[in-house]
Enzyme design. Structure first.
Site, PDB file in Angstrom:
ATOM      1  CD  GLU A  34       1.345  -7.792  11.361  1.00 34.82           C
ATOM      2  OE1 GLU A  34       0.311  -7.926  10.675  1.00 34.82           O
ATOM      3  OE2 GLU A  34       1.768  -8.677  12.125  1.00 34.82           O
ATOM      4  CG  ASP A  72      -7.658  -2.617 -22.703  1.00 34.29           C
ATOM      5  OD1 ASP A  72      -8.196  -3.509 -23.376  1.00 34.29           O
ATOM      6  OD2 ASP A  72      -6.780  -2.820 -21.868  1.00 34.29           O
ATOM      7  N   PRO A  87       0.821  -1.216   0.000  1.00 35.40           N
ATOM      8  CG  PRO A  87      -0.715  -1.533   1.715  1.00 35.40           C
ATOM      9  CD  PRO A  87       0.595  -2.036   1.198  1.00 35.40           C
ATOM     10  NE  ARG A 129      -7.366  -8.003 -20.123  1.00 34.81           N
ATOM     11  CZ  ARG A 129      -7.956  -7.230 -21.032  1.00 34.81           C
ATOM     12  NH1 ARG A 129      -7.473  -6.039 -21.273  1.00 34.81           N
ATOM     13  NH2 ARG A 129      -9.016  -7.646 -21.702  1.00 34.81           N
TER      14      ARG A 129
HETATM   15  C1  9WO Z   1      -0.734  -5.606   8.476  1.00 33.02           C
HETATM   16  C2  9WO Z   1      -1.022  -5.046   9.680  1.00 33.02           C
HETATM   17  C3  9WO Z   1      -1.532  -5.593  10.861  1.00 33.02           C
HETATM   18  C4  9WO Z   1      -1.715  -4.779  11.957  1.00 33.02           C
HETATM   19  C5  9WO Z   1      -1.407  -3.431  11.872  1.00 33.02           C
HETATM   20  C6  9WO Z   1      -0.907  -2.899  10.695  1.00 33.02           C
HETATM   21  C7  9WO Z   1      -0.720  -3.717   9.618  1.00 33.02           C
HETATM   22  N1  9WO Z   1      -0.267  -3.471   8.413  1.00 33.02           N
HETATM   23  C8  9WO Z   1      -0.235  -4.592   7.729  1.00 33.02           C
HETATM   24  C9  9WO Z   1       0.232  -4.666   6.410  1.00 33.02           C
HETATM   25  O1  9WO Z   1       0.339  -3.649   5.740  1.00 33.02           O
HETATM   26  N2  9WO Z   1       0.555  -5.897   5.962  1.00 33.02           N
HETATM   27  C10 9WO Z   1       1.001  -6.041   4.605  1.00 33.02           C
HETATM   28  C11 9WO Z   1       0.269  -7.186   3.980  1.00 33.02           C
HETATM   29  C12 9WO Z   1       2.472  -6.285   4.519  1.00 33.02           C
HETATM   30  C13 9WO Z   1       2.885  -6.343   3.067  1.00 33.02           C
HETATM   31  C14 9WO Z   1       2.016  -7.325   2.287  1.00 33.02           C
HETATM   32  N3  9WO Z   1       0.635  -7.116   2.607  1.00 33.02           N
HETATM   33  C15 9WO Z   1      -0.148  -6.351   1.811  1.00 33.02           C
HETATM   34  C16 9WO Z   1       0.095  -5.873   0.544  1.00 33.02           C
HETATM   35  N4  9WO Z   1      -1.343  -5.936   2.174  1.00 33.02           N
HETATM   36  N5  9WO Z   1      -1.856  -5.165   1.223  1.00 33.02           N
HETATM   37  C17 9WO Z   1      -1.010  -5.118   0.212  1.00 33.02           C
HETATM   38  C18 9WO Z   1      -1.249  -4.361  -0.957  1.00 33.02           C
HETATM   39  C19 9WO Z   1      -0.385  -4.408  -2.017  1.00 33.02           C
HETATM   40  C20 9WO Z   1      -0.640  -3.627  -3.135  1.00 33.02           C
HETATM   41  N6  9WO Z   1      -1.715  -2.828  -3.183  1.00 33.02           N
HETATM   42  C21 9WO Z   1      -2.577  -2.775  -2.163  1.00 33.02           C
HETATM   43  C22 9WO Z   1      -2.370  -3.524  -1.023  1.00 33.02           C
END
Ligand code: 9WO
Length: 254
Positions: free
Chosen positions: A121, A174, A94, A159
């Protein structure tokens, strides 16, 4: 052939896209080559541990540097052996820059991609600093891991590769190529629950149909994503079509 390696604790998740549909067919056609790498296979202790507690304390666990670094290096080496001069190394998180059509096209132009899908995490930052070129986000929300985001990137990129789509699918551009949202679609029957198909689509007049579709695309983009339309701009003809749409939508109470 685009080379795609993914670092993941859950390699089987990727069967969901590589074994069916357009992405499955593209793999059969050798449009891309896909290989998952599991950091657990590079863990050295007896329990094959890949996570540990965060320095500084707090809840949850962090992916350990050593098994991850070994998996990433194996993927990079595999790419170089396959002839990729400089694989693009990507971490899905993120904190990354947002995936757009433009970024998808730049990834589709690469020889090789290595995608790192984190869990828990997150990943020990030293691996990111040493191995990663690019951090990418698919949207502003947290998932349980990077795998679904990696699959979104793969689907969008593959794609776009030559040979991935059939001729009919390729001929239709697209919606995002034009910087607009897509127009509405209809198929049989002519009336569904008393709702008719727009008569212009039954008229056989292809100039009228093309004009109607562009008008719908402009109108929906203005109403749902005005930011996209502002960024793109409009020709005088498009402005006229949009004004027509807005008058008609007004009348229809939309
Ligand atoms: C987990 C977590 C738990 C308790 C408090 C804070 C926290 N943050 C996270 C977290 O961000 N975990 C991530 C899980 C670690 C990296 C991989 N994960 C992930 C990637 N979640 N969401 C994505 C992601 C990737 C690309 N675009 C959107 C979301």
């Amino acid at each position: 052939m685009l080379q795609i390696d993914v670092i993941t604790l859950f390699p089987k998740m990727f069967d969901a896209i590589t074994e069916s549909g357009i992405i499955g067919r593209a793999r059969d056609r050798r449009v891309y080559q896909f290989l998952p790498w599991n950091p657990r296979d590079f863990a050295t202790n007896t329990h094959r541990t890949v996570d540990d507690r965060p320095y500084g304390g707090g809840p949850g666990m962090v992916m350990m540097a050593e098994p991850l670094e070994k998996a990433v290096s194996a993927a990079r080496q595999r790419q170089i052996s396959a002839g990729v001069r400089k694989p693009r190394m990507i971490y899905l998180s993120p904190q990354g820059r947002l995936l757009t059509h433009e970024l998808v096209m730049s990834l589709a132009a690469e020889q090789g991609l290595v995608l790192l899908a984190g869990r828990y995490e997150g990943v020990d930052e030293r691996v990111i600093a040493r191995q990663i070129d690019d951090e990418i986000s698919i949207g502003d929300y947290v998932l349980s891991g990077g795998e679904l985001a990696a699959m979104v990137v793969m689907d969008a990129v593959i794609r776009q590769l030559p040979g991935a789509l059939g001729d009919a699918e390729s001929a239709e551009q697209d919606s995002f190529v034009r910087g607009l949202l897509d127009c509405p679609h209809y198929t049989r029957p002519e009336s569904h629950e008393g709702v008719a198909v727009p008569p212009v689509l039954m008229s056989g007049n292809h100039a009228d149909i093309t004009r109607w579709r562009l008008k719908q695309a402009l109108g929906r983009t203005q109403q749902r994503r005005p930011d996209l339309l502002a960024a793109r701009g409009m020709s005088a003809d498009e402005r006229t079509l949009l004004d027509e749409y807005l008058v008609e939508a007004q009348g229809a109470g939309k």
